[in-house]
Design a protein around this motif. Structure first.
Motif, PDB file in Angstrom:
ATOM      1  N   GLU A  14     -39.537 -21.505  12.631  1.00  0.00           N
ATOM      2  CA  GLU A  14     -39.786 -20.281  11.859  1.00  0.00           C
ATOM      3  C   GLU A  14     -40.198 -19.096  12.725  1.00  0.00           C
ATOM      4  OE1 GLU A  14     -42.857 -21.473   9.176  1.00  0.00           O
ATOM      5  OE2 GLU A  14     -41.513 -22.712   7.967  1.00  0.00           O
ATOM      6  N   GLN A  15     -40.886 -19.338  13.810  1.00  0.00           N
ATOM      7  CA  GLN A  15     -41.439 -18.275  14.644  1.00  0.00           C
ATOM      8  C   GLN A  15     -40.548 -18.012  15.854  1.00  0.00           C
ATOM      9  OE1 GLN A  15     -44.380 -16.626  13.780  1.00  0.00           O
ATOM     10  NE2 GLN A  15     -44.141 -17.816  11.911  1.00  0.00           N
ATOM     11  N   ASP A  16     -40.642 -16.801  16.408  1.00  0.00           N
ATOM     12  CA  ASP A  16     -39.871 -16.462  17.599  1.00  0.00           C
ATOM     13  C   ASP A  16     -40.588 -16.834  18.897  1.00  0.00           C
ATOM     14  OD1 ASP A  16     -37.731 -15.478  16.172  1.00  0.00           O
ATOM     15  OD2 ASP A  16     -38.420 -13.408  16.238  1.00  0.00           O
ATOM     16  N   VAL A  18     -43.927 -19.468  20.104  1.00  0.00           N
ATOM     17  CA  VAL A  18     -45.050 -20.359  19.782  1.00  0.00           C
ATOM     18  C   VAL A  18     -45.456 -21.097  21.050  1.00  0.00           C
ATOM     19  CG1 VAL A  18     -45.820 -22.346  18.438  1.00  0.00           C
ATOM     20  CG2 VAL A  18     -44.243 -20.723  17.421  1.00  0.00           C
ATOM     21  N   LYS A  61     -52.373 -18.648  17.862  1.00  0.00           N
ATOM     22  CA  LYS A  61     -51.349 -18.496  16.823  1.00  0.00           C
ATOM     23  C   LYS A  61     -50.986 -19.829  16.188  1.00  0.00           C
ATOM     24  CE  LYS A  61     -46.666 -16.706  16.182  1.00  0.00           C
ATOM     25  NZ  LYS A  61     -45.547 -16.045  16.846  1.00  0.00           N
ATOM     26  N   LEU A  65     -51.490 -20.763  12.243  1.00  0.00           N
ATOM     27  CA  LEU A  65     -50.361 -21.079  11.360  1.00  0.00           C
ATOM     28  C   LEU A  65     -50.515 -22.458  10.724  1.00  0.00           C
ATOM     29  CD1 LEU A  65     -47.475 -19.601  13.509  1.00  0.00           C
ATOM     30  CD2 LEU A  65     -48.296 -18.743  11.306  1.00  0.00           C
TER      31      LEU A  65
END
Length: 75
Positions: A14-16, A18, A61, A65
């Motif tokens: 989902e993330q660009d 991590v 992060k 999340l």
């Protein structure tokens, strides 16, 4: 039941960007869109790369999340 491995996989997808603390970072790279030989647009493709040199999650992060996904406080 909570599966931490699956949650991390979902977050990486989902993330660009991590960072897995002490392990490395997953970075997303997108190809440029272009027109093929028929004049149709080819949309960008997503490619995930791993970089072992980036291994500090300074903004926490990943933990934030995961906390949001399982409704747990960050503490």
């Amino acid at each position: 039941m909570f599966n931490i491995q699956q949650e991390i996989v979902n977050i990486v997808l989902e993330q660009d960007f991590v960072v897995l603390p002490g392990i490395g970072a997953f970075l997303t790279e997108y190809s440029k869109p272009y027109f093929d030989k028929n004049g149709e647009i080819v949309l960008p493709e997503k490619k995930i790369e791993f970089n072992h040199l980036i291994d500090k999650d300074v903004d926490h992060k990943l933990l934030s999340l995961i906390s949001l996904k399982v409704n747990l406080p960050k503490e």
